[in-house]
Design a protein around this motif. Sequence first.
Motif, short mmCIF file in Angstrom:
data_model
loop_
_atom_site.label_atom_id
_atom_site.label_comp_id
_atom_site.label_asym_id
_atom_site.label_seq_id
_atom_site.Cartn_x
_atom_site.Cartn_y
_atom_site.Cartn_z
N GLY A 11 0.83 -1.20 0.00
CA GLY A 11 0.00 0.00 0.00
C GLY A 11 0.86 1.25 0.00
O GLY A 11 2.02 1.23 -0.42
N THR A 111 -4.74 -6.29 0.33
CA THR A 111 -4.14 -5.01 -0.07
C THR A 111 -4.19 -4.02 1.08
O THR A 111 -5.24 -3.79 1.67
N HIS A 130 -8.22 1.15 -5.96
CA HIS A 130 -7.74 -0.23 -5.97
C HIS A 130 -8.65 -1.15 -6.77
O HIS A 130 -8.21 -1.92 -7.63
N ARG A 286 -9.61 -11.18 -3.17
CA ARG A 286 -8.95 -9.95 -2.70
C ARG A 286 -9.74 -9.35 -1.54
O ARG A 286 -10.96 -9.16 -1.63
N SER A 288 -9.26 -6.31 1.84
CA SER A 288 -8.45 -5.21 2.36
C SER A 288 -9.08 -4.71 3.65
O SER A 288 -10.29 -4.90 3.87
#
Length: 324
Positions: A11, A111, A130, A286, A288
């Motif tokens: 990041g 992420t 993102h 994914r 985050s």
Amino acid sequence: MTQAPLVMTCGEPAGIGPELAVRARAVLGAAVPFVWLGDPRHLPPGTDWIAVDTPQAAANVPEGRLAVLTHRFAARVTPGQPEPANAAGVIEVIARAVALVQSGAASAIVTAPLHKKVLKDGAGFAFPGHTEYLSHLAGDVPVVMMLASPLLRVVPATIHIPLAAVPAALTPALLEQVIRLTHAGLIRDFGIPVPRIAVAGLNPHAGEGGAMGHEDASVIAPVIARLQAEGMALTGPLPADTMFHPRARAQYDAAVCTYHDQALIPIKTLDFDGGVNVTLGLPFVRTSPDHGTGFDIAGKGVALPDSLVAACRMAWDMAAARFA
């Protein structure tokens, strides 16, 4: 077959991402192996890290040490002071992480937060964030954003647009796509064979028979009816003000909401530190943390790792569900 470790992107290196990666490693131990992808110069001073060549090697790193896949950046950083010269490195790390998970070397991507203005100023980043960049790297596939915790899963059909623009943006085609992606994601990523999805109305009291707006009856209800006819377990449009108390939440696996705050206020109220951002629709997992770069607290040792830890655990479980 043993599940491959996660890959965690660095990041924004001047934010709280690097220090939270170290704290997450300490909390997760060997239960959720991951490799951190970034420049080790950006880790907090004194970090016990070890360079590895592949994500798989992270499984053999002694507990307490951070496995690092090194990606050299243009400049060092001072916590809280973003350096535009590092923007290209941040973008490269995301693309490298996608390549790793697509090859099977990593089982999922977690992420850390990035700062969109820094990426735009430093590298001409052309994506809103993102999620859109990951969608592009995956072949421009349609995706939706889910915020998830053990207490609630929510999906906003429209996201970062003004409230005044929501009624026009909430088309039948968009709503249908969001519901279908949510339905497929609950099956594939959460292991729920017959997902129950509640759909919120747009207007107060879901329009109250047209007295407070027509969109609930003219836009939302027909989409729900059409998908119910296909066999989906949908309810709605429901008044949003009665959807999120405990008894109501027990009746569904996820709530599709019509706009950003309608979805995010309840989950952030219920589980502010434990909420996880999940991208549904990608050909890989994914997640985050549900927070930003934290420039104001970066380097001060006060940032909480709870959301990043939850993101790692959820990514691990989602990847296991996909490969089961």
